[in-house]
Design a protein around this motif. Structure first.
Motif, short mmCIF file in Angstrom:
data_model
loop_
_atom_site.label_atom_id
_atom_site.label_comp_id
_atom_site.label_asym_id
_atom_site.label_seq_id
_atom_site.Cartn_x
_atom_site.Cartn_y
_atom_site.Cartn_z
N LYS A 69 0.86 -1.18 0.00
CA LYS A 69 0.00 0.00 0.00
C LYS A 69 0.90 1.23 0.00
CE LYS A 69 -3.85 1.99 2.59
NZ LYS A 69 -4.68 1.84 3.80
N VAL A 70 0.64 2.15 -0.94
CA VAL A 70 1.47 3.35 -1.05
C VAL A 70 0.57 4.54 -1.37
CG1 VAL A 70 2.02 3.07 -3.49
CG2 VAL A 70 3.62 4.26 -2.03
N CYS A 71 0.99 5.68 -0.88
CA CYS A 71 0.22 6.90 -1.05
C CYS A 71 1.01 7.86 -1.95
CB CYS A 71 -0.01 7.52 0.32
SG CYS A 71 -0.92 9.04 0.27
N ILE A 72 0.34 8.47 -2.92
CA ILE A 72 0.98 9.51 -3.74
C ILE A 72 0.62 10.85 -3.12
CG2 ILE A 72 0.89 10.72 -5.94
CD1 ILE A 72 0.99 8.16 -7.35
N VAL A 73 1.66 11.62 -2.78
CA VAL A 73 1.45 12.96 -2.21
C VAL A 73 2.02 13.99 -3.18
CG1 VAL A 73 1.43 12.21 0.19
CG2 VAL A 73 3.58 12.88 -0.86
N SER A 74 1.47 15.19 -3.10
CA SER A 74 1.90 16.25 -4.01
C SER A 74 1.66 17.60 -3.37
CB SER A 74 1.10 16.15 -5.31
OG SER A 74 1.47 17.17 -6.20
N THR A 75 2.48 18.58 -3.73
CA THR A 75 2.26 19.94 -3.23
C THR A 75 1.21 20.65 -4.07
OG1 THR A 75 4.05 20.82 -4.59
CG2 THR A 75 4.60 20.17 -2.34
N LEU A 102 -2.25 4.58 -13.32
CA LEU A 102 -1.26 4.06 -12.37
C LEU A 102 -1.93 3.13 -11.35
CD1 LEU A 102 1.03 7.13 -11.58
CD2 LEU A 102 1.69 5.01 -12.71
N LYS A 103 -3.09 3.57 -10.85
CA LYS A 103 -3.81 2.77 -9.85
C LYS A 103 -4.21 1.41 -10.41
CE LYS A 103 -7.41 3.25 -6.44
NZ LYS A 103 -8.31 4.14 -5.74
N SER A 104 -4.79 1.40 -11.62
CA SER A 104 -5.24 0.12 -12.19
C SER A 104 -4.06 -0.79 -12.53
CB SER A 104 -6.12 0.35 -13.41
OG SER A 104 -5.37 0.92 -14.46
N GLU A 105 -2.95 -0.22 -13.04
CA GLU A 105 -1.77 -1.03 -13.36
C GLU A 105 -1.14 -1.61 -12.10
OE1 GLU A 105 -0.47 -1.96 -16.39
OE2 GLU A 105 -2.29 -1.08 -17.23
N LEU A 106 -1.11 -0.82 -11.02
CA LEU A 106 -0.52 -1.31 -9.77
C LEU A 106 -1.41 -2.34 -9.08
CD1 LEU A 106 1.08 1.98 -8.46
CD2 LEU A 106 2.29 -0.10 -9.11
N GLU A 107 -2.73 -2.22 -9.27
CA GLU A 107 -3.64 -3.23 -8.70
C GLU A 107 -3.38 -4.60 -9.32
OE1 GLU A 107 -7.57 -1.65 -9.29
OE2 GLU A 107 -7.48 -0.47 -7.44
N LYS A 108 -2.94 -4.61 -10.58
CA LYS A 108 -2.64 -5.89 -11.25
C LYS A 108 -1.48 -6.62 -10.57
CE LYS A 108 -4.10 -4.27 -15.80
NZ LYS A 108 -3.63 -3.88 -17.15
N VAL A 109 -0.60 -5.86 -9.89
CA VAL A 109 0.52 -6.48 -9.19
C VAL A 109 0.33 -6.41 -7.67
CG1 VAL A 109 2.20 -6.20 -11.04
CG2 VAL A 109 1.88 -4.35 -9.39
N SER A 110 -0.94 -6.28 -7.25
CA SER A 110 -1.35 -6.31 -5.83
C SER A 110 -0.76 -5.17 -5.00
CB SER A 110 -0.98 -7.65 -5.19
OG SER A 110 -1.58 -8.70 -5.90
N ILE A 111 -0.72 -3.99 -5.57
CA ILE A 111 -0.28 -2.80 -4.82
C ILE A 111 -1.42 -1.79 -4.86
CG2 ILE A 111 1.34 -0.87 -4.73
CD1 ILE A 111 3.40 -2.74 -6.05
N GLU A 112 -1.83 -1.37 -3.66
CA GLU A 112 -2.91 -0.38 -3.55
C GLU A 112 -2.31 1.02 -3.58
OE1 GLU A 112 -6.45 1.02 -0.48
OE2 GLU A 112 -5.19 -0.71 0.04
N LEU A 113 -2.84 1.84 -4.46
CA LEU A 113 -2.36 3.22 -4.61
C LEU A 113 -3.45 4.18 -4.15
CD1 LEU A 113 0.03 4.91 -5.82
CD2 LEU A 113 -1.37 5.09 -7.87
#
Length: 195
Positions: free
Chosen positions: A113-119, A131-142
């Motif tokens: 599980k990872v969070c994208i932060v931005s200013t 990015l979210k859908s591609e990372l879900e394919k490899v079992s990573i929650e964005l």
């Protein structure tokens, strides 16, 4: 006795060399002003500046939309000059590169599980969703959080900093990194969005 004096018109000649010299001096000062504004703006100009903050660069995505006509042609030529000797991958290839690097960083840290932060608020929902859908394919929650300060979701413990070229301010990014460290949020790396 009541005669009014007729005004005389003086002929003024303008020497061409003074006009040319004035134009060149004006051009020089205008160029110098633009360079100063660019340098002193404090905005993020390239991914090397993110490296200066000791954050691993996970990649960049170019979302540039070129103007039509001569301006767009000039912009494309400037981009080619900046990337001389480098192959320019397609947007899809850039996203796959990002996904691979995020996956490797997550595997090294043993997280899912990872969070994208931005200013700056990310205006590109399409990029985030891809990015979210591609990372879900490899079992990573964005999760996307616009700011570490105001989001409880950022407390997942792991973050990726995503900033926009010529929009995000260098000082604010440095503050964001400091806040992540204060809140014990592990920074996995950074993504630069080129506009």
């Amino acid at each position: 006795e009541n005669q009014v004096a007729q005004p005389t018109h003086a002929l003024v000649s303008i020497d061409g060399k003074y006009v040319l010299m004035g134009g060149l001096i004006g051009f020089f000062f205008a160029t110098a002003l633009l360079v100063l504004i660019y340098i002193l703006s404090g905005k993020l100009r390239n991914k090397e500046e993110l490296n200066d903050l000791q954050v691993i660069n996970l990649g960049s995505v170019s979302l540039k939309k070129y103007r039509k006509g001569l301006g767009g042609y000039i912009d494309k030529m400037v981009d080619k000059i900046e990337r001389v000797g480098c192959k320019i991958p397609s947007k899809e290839q850039q996203i796959q590169y990002l996904v691979s690097n995020i996956q490797l960083a997550c595997e090294r840290a043993s997280i899912h599980k990872v969070c994208i932060v931005s200013t700056e608020k990310c205006d590109n929902e399409e990029l985030l969703n891809t990015l979210k859908s591609e990372l879900e394919k490899v079992s990573i929650e964005l999760i996307y959080c616009s700011d570490v300060n105001y989001s409880s979701e950022a407390q997942c413990g792991n973050a990726i900093i995503m900033e926009e070229q010529q929009k995000s301010y260098y000082k604010e990014i440095r503050n964001e990194i400091g806040l992540c460290k204060e809140n014990k949020i592990n920074i996995l790396g950074s993504i630069l969005v080129e506009n």
